[in-house]
Design a protein around this motif. Structure first.
Motif, mmCIF file in Angstrom:
data_model
loop_
_atom_site.group_PDB
_atom_site.id
_atom_site.type_symbol
_atom_site.label_atom_id
_atom_site.label_comp_id
_atom_site.label_asym_id
_atom_site.label_seq_id
_atom_site.Cartn_x
_atom_site.Cartn_y
_atom_site.Cartn_z
ATOM 1 N N ASP A 114 0.812 -1.221 0.000
ATOM 2 C CA ASP A 114 0.000 0.000 0.000
ATOM 3 C C ASP A 114 0.843 1.269 0.000
ATOM 4 N N PRO A 189 -1.042 -6.349 1.383
ATOM 5 C CA PRO A 189 -1.732 -5.195 1.991
ATOM 6 C C PRO A 189 -1.084 -4.788 3.303
ATOM 7 N N HIS A 190 -1.324 -3.548 3.699
ATOM 8 C CA HIS A 190 -0.672 -2.997 4.894
ATOM 9 C C HIS A 190 -0.974 -3.823 6.139
#
Length: 778
Positions: A114, A189-190
């Motif tokens: 991200d 994803p983060h």
């Protein structure tokens, strides 16, 4: 113009079988040349397009274990050679993953997907799925070579920790998308990244710095190492690679294969041109009276020459267009093969420029050959042509007069025909030299990539041990080595370590070994390994860059220490870049008194199971060993795709070689039968059988075939390694040393001769239809 077309089409209709054979040969030439140029030019430029699209930086630096501090950051930002820089935090680790039915240990860079980047961006390839818990995006190479699909489980074993992800897409970036480039980049994803960071802890934390440079040299890397590295930790705390090294690694196999294809296409095209020249000369002799008639009724020499040129131009055009078209259908196959090595998802559409170049080269060569070969028509006066070319007399030397010659009549007549058609024999010999040379080269490549891979395995320049153990810093080295040496199945052990020393203020990878006479992979192509403490070996590429040779002095530095050494040899190999040094253990102690040997190469007896041995080693001495590597498995995985590609190319060249021999013999022998139809009719009338005449013609072609194959084979055996040295020089292989298996090469050469004879007999079988009465009366 209409008259020229009419004459051309009449000539094509007259020799349909020969036209088809020539068409197929041009089809093959057009196919090979266009495919080779597409790969050679566009595959490399495709990588450049990817790096431009993703704004890939000139170099990257991975700095581990929280060593990146304000001093290092300030040094990079204020460095006079840095145009632009960008940094971000990541997780850097070695991990074992399931890979194509087995397991593979690789270096990974785990990234927060991200985070926005300006330099060295990444992108998704093809379809991708919505993310959920523990989602991950992995390099495309894990799809085409690793066997992974969307929604597959991706399990990473990091030391004793196992982390499982679900694959939601495949990625491409400039630096971290190929197994051969050292590190694979994973994006998540983060939320997933934070979970993984908590699981692994700070010990795997690293800082990745992307830099664009004014001058692409090692000065920035050297400065970073000076600030944060000490002693023997230098090769593990900083990893720096520049973009040219990545490009070479990801495109060199495709470029080398494409170069082989282009060279072979040139050989096929040359054979086509030689055959055209023969056909034109043969047609002029056969149709001498026809040419005289055409001139007598008003056709000019230019019209007749243009009609012959147009005849072969049409065949070459049709064949080349067909070959070019087919090449586009096969490009996805090439792409799939190269994807497994490069990780590049190459989609090639129609390229009008390259296809135009391919067509233009072939047609221009055909026009030149036809116009030059047919130029003798200008000198033919209609009356002389109507006489069949006879001016006052036309007495040829009577080779092997039958009333004096001894031996089998069929063989004597065959040799008599060969001497009377010496130009034809020379042409056959030249063609067979070319095709047998290429086939010898293909046999060498196939043998070394599929039968005996020792020479091929030595190309990277890596020591071919069975296992490698990296010992802990605090281990009792002497006792531990003795215990490992005494284990069942161990043949020998020895240290081969890596470190960095400076040459002209640039860090250079340096190998350290106590006794190089015990080294089993010899990568010295000139000179010898170092023996004394004042001697070193440097890579050939580095020697060229420094303008040094054997016997010259070279100054090496480490910190404040500076020592002069004598160069005793030049090395080669593509592993870890092209700049390398080899020195003895005593020599490195002069530069670094605190240097400690840690990388232990382990050689096992034949038949010992390496994975089982590694388990035994881990169970017995795991506390004293940092890492154990299955070297056999690593070598098989890293070089397996190269072996597969080269062996397939070799087989393709061998098949095409045989096809070219068959088509050439068909063209020549069918023309010979037509030219000698009256002679054959007379021989049948006086009692010669069809089989005797078949052998007579076939035996007449065998001497130039045998001589051509012999010369081509000898040239291939003696020059094959020299040619490969030129082709692989940019990769760091200065002197190729492939195994020349004489038995295999001679066997294939004999096969060419046998197939040539069988082909001749099959083609001359049409003599059975000859009617002696009809041929004599015509």
């Amino acid at each position: 113009m209409k008259k020229i077309f009419m004459l051309s089409f009449a000539n094509i209709r007259k020799s349909k079988g020969q036209t088809v054979s020539l068409f197929i040969m041009f089809l093959v030439a057009g196919f090979l040349l266009n495919a080779g140029l597409l790969v050679f030019i566009n595959f490399g430029s495709f990588f450049e397009k990817i790096t431009d699209e993703l704004n890939t930086s000139d170099a990257y630096h991975i700095i581990g274990m929280n060593l990146y501090n304000e001093e290092v950051d300030r040094y990079i930002r204020n460095n006079h050679n840095v145009l632009e820089m960008e940094k971000f935090d990541s997780l850097y680790t070695w991990a074992s993953i399931p890979y194509n039915g087995g397991t593979r240990e690789l270096a990974f860079l785990l990234n927060d997907g991200d985070l926005e980047r300006n330099l060295s961006k990444w992108k998704l390839i093809g379809e991708h799925l919505p993310t959920d818990s523990m989602s991950i995006y992995v390099p495309y190479v894990l799809n085409v070579d690793g066997g992974y699909e969307l929604n597959d489980e991706f399990e990473m074993k990091i030391d004793d920790t196992i982390i499982k992800f679900t694959i939601k897409g495949f990625t491409e970036d400039g630096f971290f998308s190929s197994v051969d480039t050292g590190v694979l980049g994973l994006y998540m994803p983060h939320e997933t990244y934070e979970k993984v960071r908590e699981i692994l802890g700070d010990s795997y934390k690293g800082t990745v710095v992307f830099t664009n440079l004014i001058k692409n040299d090692k000065s920035l890397e050297t400065g970073i190492r000076e600030l944060i590295e000490q002693g023997n930790m230098m090769t593990r705390s900083v990893l720096s690679i520049d973009l040219p090294i990545i490009q070479l690694s990801r495109t060199m196999m495709a470029s080398m294969t494409a170069a082989m294809i282009v060279v072979f296409s040139a050989i096929v095209a040359s054979v086509c041109l030689i055959v055209i020249r023969f056909k034109i000369n043969n047609n002029i002799e056969e149709d001498m009276m026809k040419i005289g008639s055409l001139k007598a009724i008003g056709y000019t020499s230019r019209q007749i020459i243009y009609s012959i040129a147009l005849q072969f131009l049409l065949i070459a055009f049709a064949g080349s267009i067909g070959g070019i078209s087919i090449s586009y259908f096969t490009i996805p196959i090439y792409s799939l093969i190269f994807e497994s090595q490069s990780g590049l998802h190459w989609i090639q559409g129609f390229d009008g420029i390259i296809s135009g170049i391919t067509l233009g080269i072939i047609l221009l060569a055909v026009v030149m050959v036809t116009l030059i070969s047919a130029a003798r028509i200008r000198r033919l006066h209609p009356i002389i042509a109507l006489r069949g070319g006879i001016i006052t007399h036309n007495f040829r030397k009577n080779y092997l007069p039958l009333h004096k010659s001894k031996g089998n009549l069929t063989i004597v007549l065959a040799f008599k025909s060969m001497f009377q058609n010496m130009k034809q024999s020379v042409m056959i010999g030249i063609i067979l030299i070319a095709v047998s040379f290429s086939s010898t080269f293909a046999v060498i490549m196939f043998y070394n990539s599929a039968i005996d891979t020792k020479a091929f395995n030595e190309i990277p320049g890596v020591e071919l041990s069975n296992a490698m153990a990296v010992l802990n810093d605090d281990a009792d080295t002497e006792q531990l080595v003795k215990k490992i040496r005494d284990l069942d199945g161990v043949r020998k052990v020895q240290f081969i370590d890596e470190t960095m020393v400076k040459i002209d203020d640039n860090d250079t990878l340096t190998y350290v070994m106590e006794d190089y006479s015990k080294k089993e992979t010899d990568i010295i192509y000139e000179g010898r390994y170092p023996i004394h403490m004042n001697e070193v070996v440097i890579s050939g590429h580095l020697a060229e860059m420094l303008q040094k040779n054997i016997g010259d002095n070279i100054t090496l530095k480490n910190g404040e220490r500076e020592v002069e050494f004598i160069i005793t040899g030049l090395s080669q190999g593509i592993n870890r870049g092209l700049m390398k040094i080899f020195m003895t253990y005593d020599s490195i102690l002069k530069l670094d008194p605190n240097f400690k040997q840690q990388n232990l190469q382990i050689y096992l007896n034949k038949g010992v199971d390496v994975p089982e041995f590694i388990k035994t080693l881990e169970n017995s001495y795991g506390d004293s060993i940092m890492t154990i590597v299955d070297a056999d498995k690593n070598m098989e995985q890293s070089i397996g795709i190269y072996i597969s590609i080269v062996s397939k190319v070799g087989i393709a060249i061998l098949i095409i070689t045989m096809a070219v021999v068959v088509f050439v013999l068909y063209l020549i022998i069918s023309s010979a039968i037509i030219r000698r139809k009256h002679e054959l009719g007379i021989q049948k009338a006086v009692g010669f059988t069809t089989f005797q005449l078949m052998n007579q013609i076939s035996f007449g072609f065998m001497p130039p075939v045998i001589i051509g194959v012999f010369i081509g084979t000898i040239a291939g055996m003696t020059q094959g390694n020299k040619i490969m040295s030129i082709a692989q020089r940019s990769m760091g292989v200065m002197k190729a040393n492939y195994i020349i298996n004489t038995l295999w090469i001679i066997s294939f050469s004999i096969a060419i001769v046998i197939i040539s004879y069988i082909t001749s007999m099959l083609i001359t079988y049409s003599i059975r239809k000859i009617s002696a009465y009809k041929l004599v009366s015509e």
